[in-house]
Design a protein around this motif. Sequence first.
Motif, PDB file in Angstrom:
ATOM      1  N   VAL A 159       0.812  -1.218   0.000  1.00 37.23           N
ATOM      2  CA  VAL A 159       0.000   0.000   0.000  1.00 37.23           C
ATOM      3  C   VAL A 159       0.848   1.272   0.000  1.00 37.23           C
ATOM      4  N   LEU A 160       1.990   1.264   0.676  1.00 44.99           N
ATOM      5  CA  LEU A 160       2.811   2.473   0.719  1.00 44.99           C
ATOM      6  C   LEU A 160       3.308   2.869  -0.676  1.00 44.99           C
ATOM      7  N   PRO A 161       3.805   1.932  -1.518  1.00 46.24           N
ATOM      8  CA  PRO A 161       4.199   2.331  -2.875  1.00 46.24           C
ATOM      9  C   PRO A 161       3.076   2.984  -3.661  1.00 46.24           C
ATOM     10  N   SER A 162       1.850   2.509  -3.463  1.00 49.74           N
ATOM     11  CA  SER A 162       0.719   3.127  -4.154  1.00 49.74           C
ATOM     12  C   SER A 162       0.510   4.562  -3.683  1.00 49.74           C
ATOM     13  N   GLN A 163       0.603   4.782  -2.384  1.00 48.08           N
ATOM     14  CA  GLN A 163       0.419   6.134  -1.855  1.00 48.08           C
ATOM     15  C   GLN A 163       1.512   7.071  -2.336  1.00 48.08           C
ATOM     16  N   ILE A 164       2.751   6.584  -2.363  1.00 52.65           N
ATOM     17  CA  ILE A 164       3.868   7.388  -2.867  1.00 52.65           C
ATOM     18  C   ILE A 164       3.651   7.739  -4.337  1.00 52.65           C
ATOM     19  N   SER A 165       3.238   6.748  -5.107  1.00 61.72           N
ATOM     20  CA  SER A 165       3.134   6.918  -6.559  1.00 61.72           C
ATOM     21  C   SER A 165       1.987   7.828  -6.966  1.00 61.72           C
ATOM     22  N   ARG A 166       0.982   7.970  -6.111  1.00 58.67           N
ATOM     23  CA  ARG A 166      -0.140   8.855  -6.428  1.00 58.67           C
ATOM     24  C   ARG A 166       0.312  10.310  -6.561  1.00 58.67           C
TER      25      ARG A 166
END
Length: 382
Positions: free
Chosen positions: A270-277
């Motif tokens: 989930v953290l990579p998704s939040q960063i990538s947003r």
Amino acid sequence: MMHAATHEALRAEFPVLASSVYLNNNSMGATPRGVKAVLDRHYHLLETWRDEAYEQLWADWHLYADELARFLGAPPGSVVTDSNLSTLLGRLCTCFDYRGERRRLVTTDREFPAVPFVLRGFARYGAELVVVPSDGARVDEERLCAAIDERTLLVCVSHAGFATGALLDLAPVVRRARAVGALVAVDAYQSVGVVPVDVGALGVDFLLGGAHKWLCGSLESGFLYVRPELLPSLRPAATGWIAGEDPFRFEPATAWAKGARRLASGTPAVLPSQISRVGLALLAEVGMEAIRARSLELTARVIARADEAGVVVVTPREAARRGGVVVLSFPGDAEVARRLTARGFVCSYRGALRVGPHVYNTLEEVDRFMDALLEERRRASW
């Protein structure tokens, strides 16, 4: 084109630009300053953990996938994310039966090493790998199409080559695959974010990529788009509990999720998704038309400066044939790339020196970089 004030505001979102001439976006996109707030929030979440946090993390993960889908011109529910492209490609390939006549996997000799490595592994299940040789810096579409026949199950090719920056014309490849009943998977890691990609217009069945290059996102965030009509037929063997129809019942799965989540695995990153947003939102606001125009302007300047100096340009010169990177070759180029980066003129080397400007870069930066490159090239020839 972007207004000067708007461009300066965009540049301010990427701190690395204040300390270096950063032209390495084909390898690792510049990280937006907004990522720090994401990391701070995530640490606070962990520091004060309660299980109710899963609800928001689950929602954020889906939100990023749907934002990616919108960026690609795809409908909600047609994109899934995981740790990297190799994981998703391997899982996709477990959906197919290689025991019949249609068992060929067609690719080229210009793919990133992960692709043939993954595809070759399915030979143990009956797959037959067909590798089409390239023509210099680029793949010849006619030769590729000639290799696609009624025995072809899947064509897996790159939209933009990682080693040369050459763009593949996907239209004839998709037409040929459709004519013989084959599927098409496109590795768009080196194009999404710098070249306009509309999966509906392209007509591809699958498109894979990742966030950490032109999308200025996380290293640990790959994605897979699936043409919605195909989803009901895909039953991956390499799977996990999140791919089930209702994972939070915490019971043995009896059916796959209806959307692209059926190609997920276990607990999502989930953290990579939040960063990538963060990076995705910035680029979406700029728009792909402006991004592509700026990229072509900057790469054309690299090519012009290289031509003036007699440096070999490996990348195709035609705008429609090149992605976001210009590849240069000359004696001592590996050492020159190392010296440039040490001086703060950041580029990369993969058999030749690669220059990858993005929408937030300037012509002045390109000129400073090329001045430094030619200076280091003269030193390398002593």
